[in-house]
Design a protein around this motif. Structure first.
Motif, short mmCIF file in Angstrom:
data_model
loop_
_atom_site.label_atom_id
_atom_site.label_comp_id
_atom_site.label_asym_id
_atom_site.label_seq_id
_atom_site.Cartn_x
_atom_site.Cartn_y
_atom_site.Cartn_z
N ARG A 17 0.80 -1.21 0.00
CA ARG A 17 0.00 0.00 0.00
C ARG A 17 0.84 1.27 0.00
O ARG A 17 0.30 2.36 -0.07
N TYR A 18 2.18 1.14 0.14
CA TYR A 18 3.04 2.33 0.16
C TYR A 18 2.92 3.11 -1.13
O TYR A 18 2.91 2.54 -2.21
N PRO A 19 2.93 4.41 -1.03
CA PRO A 19 3.09 5.21 -2.24
C PRO A 19 4.44 4.91 -2.89
O PRO A 19 5.33 4.33 -2.25
N GLU A 20 4.59 5.28 -4.10
CA GLU A 20 5.80 4.96 -4.87
C GLU A 20 7.08 5.41 -4.18
O GLU A 20 8.06 4.67 -4.15
N THR A 21 7.09 6.59 -3.59
CA THR A 21 8.29 7.10 -2.93
C THR A 21 8.68 6.24 -1.73
O THR A 21 9.85 5.93 -1.52
N LEU A 22 7.70 5.82 -0.94
CA LEU A 22 8.01 4.98 0.21
C LEU A 22 8.50 3.61 -0.23
O LEU A 22 9.40 3.04 0.38
N ALA A 23 7.92 3.08 -1.29
CA ALA A 23 8.39 1.80 -1.81
C ALA A 23 9.85 1.92 -2.25
O ALA A 23 10.66 1.03 -2.00
N PHE A 24 10.16 3.03 -2.89
CA PHE A 24 11.54 3.29 -3.30
C PHE A 24 12.46 3.33 -2.08
O PHE A 24 13.55 2.73 -2.09
#
Length: 118
Positions: A17-24
């Protein structure tokens, strides 16, 4: 809820569920941990959750380049300071004793304000 209270399956669900930046960031932390020989499943997720727990919802500045290196050096000096090793630290970090004293004073103010020093 503190990050230690979250199960591994919940961490996996949250990561999806993380936004793209957090996944990065999780991938970045995970890669660095593995490069350092730390291969603990879910540790990168826990580090991000810890960051969110203490800083979530706040804007904060992370310097880069020379400013980041100077800030990290000051933190290392503060951690190594034992009250009697000013001259050793000055030699080790190529500063004057006076500059070491200034750094310690600055770091004390930062750490006492943020209650980060254990």
């Amino acid at each position: 809820m503190h990050c230690d209270d979250i199960s591994e399956s919940d961490l996996a669900h949250l990561r999806q569920r993380y936004p793209e930046t957090l996944a990065f960031l999780v991938d970045l932390f995970d890669a660095r941990l593995k490069k350092e020989g730390i291969d603990a499943a879910g540790l990168a997720d826990k580090l991000i959750l810890e960051l969110a727990f203490y800083g979530g919802g706040r804007d904060f500045y992370v310097p880069n380049g020379a400013r980041l290196k100077a800030a990290l050096k000051a933190i290392h000096i503060y951690r190594e300071f034992n009250g009697r090793n000013t001259n050793e630290l000055a030699f080790k970090y190529c500063f004057t004793s006076r500059r070491i004293d200034q750094i310690i004073q600055e770091q004390r103010a930062i750490h006492s304000k943020a209650n980060l020093k254990s």
